[in-house]
Design a protein around this motif. Sequence first.
Motif, PDB file in Angstrom:
ATOM      1  N   ASN A  69     -34.197   3.944  -8.955  1.00  0.00           N
ATOM      2  CA  ASN A  69     -35.260   4.836  -9.422  1.00  0.00           C
ATOM      3  C   ASN A  69     -35.320   4.758 -10.947  1.00  0.00           C
ATOM      4  N   THR A  70     -35.804   3.632 -11.437  1.00  0.00           N
ATOM      5  CA  THR A  70     -35.799   3.373 -12.876  1.00  0.00           C
ATOM      6  C   THR A  70     -37.138   3.748 -13.507  1.00  0.00           C
ATOM      7  N   PRO A  71     -37.128   4.050 -14.812  1.00  0.00           N
ATOM      8  CA  PRO A  71     -38.381   4.392 -15.490  1.00  0.00           C
ATOM      9  C   PRO A  71     -39.319   3.195 -15.555  1.00  0.00           C
ATOM     10  N   LEU A  72     -40.602   3.487 -15.474  1.00  0.00           N
ATOM     11  CA  LEU A  72     -41.621   2.436 -15.594  1.00  0.00           C
ATOM     12  C   LEU A  72     -41.935   2.254 -17.074  1.00  0.00           C
ATOM     13  N   VAL A  73     -41.487   1.155 -17.643  1.00  0.00           N
ATOM     14  CA  VAL A  73     -41.682   0.867 -19.060  1.00  0.00           C
ATOM     15  C   VAL A  73     -42.669  -0.281 -19.172  1.00  0.00           C
ATOM     16  N   ASN A  74     -43.875   0.038 -19.596  1.00  0.00           N
ATOM     17  CA  ASN A  74     -44.955  -0.950 -19.600  1.00  0.00           C
ATOM     18  C   ASN A  74     -44.936  -1.758 -20.895  1.00  0.00           C
ATOM     19  N   ILE A  75     -43.932  -2.610 -21.028  1.00  0.00           N
ATOM     20  CA  ILE A  75     -43.780  -3.490 -22.190  1.00  0.00           C
ATOM     21  C   ILE A  75     -43.500  -4.888 -21.670  1.00  0.00           C
ATOM     22  N   SER A  76     -44.112  -5.871 -22.282  1.00  0.00           N
ATOM     23  CA  SER A  76     -43.840  -7.258 -21.892  1.00  0.00           C
ATOM     24  C   SER A  76     -43.623  -8.103 -23.143  1.00  0.00           C
ATOM     25  N   ALA A  77     -42.841  -9.163 -22.983  1.00  0.00           N
ATOM     26  CA  ALA A  77     -42.627 -10.086 -24.093  1.00  0.00           C
ATOM     27  C   ALA A  77     -43.932 -10.764 -24.486  1.00  0.00           C
ATOM     28  N   THR A  78     -44.761 -11.074 -23.490  1.00  0.00           N
ATOM     29  CA  THR A  78     -46.071 -11.685 -23.783  1.00  0.00           C
ATOM     30  C   THR A  78     -46.911 -10.759 -24.655  1.00  0.00           C
ATOM     31  N   GLY A  79     -46.912  -9.472 -24.308  1.00  0.00           N
ATOM     32  CA  GLY A  79     -47.671  -8.512 -25.098  1.00  0.00           C
ATOM     33  C   GLY A  79     -47.155  -8.397 -26.522  1.00  0.00           C
ATOM     34  N   ILE A  80     -45.849  -8.448 -26.686  1.00  0.00           N
ATOM     35  CA  ILE A  80     -45.278  -8.387 -28.036  1.00  0.00           C
ATOM     36  C   ILE A  80     -45.680  -9.609 -28.839  1.00  0.00           C
ATOM     37  N   ARG A  81     -45.617 -10.775 -28.234  1.00  0.00           N
ATOM     38  CA  ARG A  81     -46.011 -11.999 -28.962  1.00  0.00           C
ATOM     39  C   ARG A  81     -47.489 -11.952 -29.347  1.00  0.00           C
ATOM     40  N   GLN A  82     -48.320 -11.407 -28.453  1.00  0.00           N
ATOM     41  CA  GLN A  82     -49.751 -11.295 -28.766  1.00  0.00           C
ATOM     42  C   GLN A  82     -49.986 -10.321 -29.907  1.00  0.00           C
ATOM     43  N   ARG A  83     -49.262  -9.213 -29.908  1.00  0.00           N
ATOM     44  CA  ARG A  83     -49.403  -8.250 -30.997  1.00  0.00           C
ATOM     45  C   ARG A  83     -48.986  -8.868 -32.333  1.00  0.00           C
ATOM     46  N   ARG A  84     -47.943  -9.679 -32.308  1.00  0.00           N
ATOM     47  CA  ARG A  84     -47.515 -10.367 -33.529  1.00  0.00           C
ATOM     48  C   ARG A  84     -48.626 -11.255 -34.069  1.00  0.00           C
ATOM     49  N   LEU A  85     -49.271 -11.988 -33.180  1.00  0.00           N
ATOM     50  CA  LEU A  85     -50.361 -12.876 -33.604  1.00  0.00           C
ATOM     51  C   LEU A  85     -51.516 -12.085 -34.211  1.00  0.00           C
ATOM     52  N   GLN A  86     -51.724 -10.865 -33.704  1.00  0.00           N
ATOM     53  CA  GLN A  86     -52.819 -10.030 -34.197  1.00  0.00           C
ATOM     54  C   GLN A  86     -52.419  -9.194 -35.410  1.00  0.00           C
ATOM     55  N   GLY A  87     -51.168  -9.322 -35.849  1.00  0.00           N
ATOM     56  CA  GLY A  87     -50.700  -8.579 -37.002  1.00  0.00           C
ATOM     57  C   GLY A  87     -50.441  -7.114 -36.724  1.00  0.00           C
ATOM     58  N   LEU A  88     -50.205  -6.751 -35.468  1.00  0.00           N
ATOM     59  CA  LEU A  88     -49.973  -5.362 -35.092  1.00  0.00           C
ATOM     60  C   LEU A  88     -48.481  -5.039 -35.095  1.00  0.00           C
ATOM     61  N   ASP A  89     -48.161  -3.781 -35.333  1.00  0.00           N
ATOM     62  CA  ASP A  89     -46.758  -3.354 -35.367  1.00  0.00           C
ATOM     63  C   ASP A  89     -46.164  -3.384 -33.968  1.00  0.00           C
ATOM     64  N   CYS A  90     -44.907  -3.815 -33.876  1.00  0.00           N
ATOM     65  CA  CYS A  90     -44.196  -3.884 -32.591  1.00  0.00           C
ATOM     66  C   CYS A  90     -42.904  -3.084 -32.613  1.00  0.00           C
ATOM     67  N   ASN A  91     -42.658  -2.364 -33.671  1.00  0.00           N
ATOM     68  CA  ASN A  91     -41.350  -1.742 -33.878  1.00  0.00           C
ATOM     69  C   ASN A  91     -40.993  -0.734 -32.795  1.00  0.00           C
ATOM     70  N   HIS A  92     -42.004  -0.148 -32.147  1.00  0.00           N
ATOM     71  CA  HIS A  92     -41.745   0.840 -31.103  1.00  0.00           C
ATOM     72  C   HIS A  92     -41.476   0.191 -29.747  1.00  0.00           C
ATOM     73  N   LEU A  93     -41.572  -1.114 -29.677  1.00  0.00           N
ATOM     74  CA  LEU A  93     -41.443  -1.820 -28.404  1.00  0.00           C
ATOM     75  C   LEU A  93     -40.091  -2.484 -28.203  1.00  0.00           C
ATOM     76  N   LEU A  94     -39.299  -2.546 -29.260  1.00  0.00           N
ATOM     77  CA  LEU A  94     -38.007  -3.238 -29.186  1.00  0.00           C
ATOM     78  C   LEU A  94     -37.090  -2.673 -30.258  1.00  0.00           C
TER      79      LEU A  94
END
Length: 214
Positions: A173-198
């Motif tokens: 019964n684990t928490p649903l954490v909607n974060i993906s490595a693909t999403g983080i890489r895409q945010r990096r390309l777009q210049g968006l902050d990722c500090n809250h994701l990792l």
Amino acid sequence: MYEMYAVFGGTFDPVHFGHLFPVEALAQQAKLTRVLLLPNNVPPHRPQPEASAVQRMNMLRYAIRNRPLFEIDSRELMCDTPSWTVATLEVLRNERGPQAPLGLIIGQDSLLSLSKWYRWQDLLSLSHLLVCKRSGYSVELGSPEIRRWLDKHITTQIEQLHQHPAGFIWMANTPLVNISATGIRQRRLQGLDCNHLLPADVFDYINRAGLYLK
């Protein structure tokens, strides 16, 4: 009495809270003493990682620096052949001996596609399957054969995981954490902050190394 620990594999490109938080919750529920993180070198079912093996190892080291539950096992990074989970489990089983309980942590998405894995029928002879929830996935498996297989092996009793070396499937019964490595890489390309994701130390390393910018 054997201690129970489990292994959790992935490309970790990069490692993030979607990896760490559910596994920490699972470990607490299943009373695991240790989780081995197994970074893949040549993942057989997905594209090759963007970060190098050394960079992914460094990110893992930063991620677990204050998380004593985790250890890193780099054996798959030493091989140039595909990282078949069943082959790694065979080696771990030989190291642990025939009676020690061993768990393989997977996500619900992996459970649903398990029949596509190399020698998937052998997994439960080597370990238990400990399953983390994934957002958007059900526990319904595809074919009647696979559903019968799940019904045969599933348990809700944590004690069975500790009393047997392998053979059970347990849904955490684990928490649903909607974060993906693909999403983080895409945010990096777009210049968006990722500090809250990792973890902050991991994001600092990503910035210093200039990762995921092209």
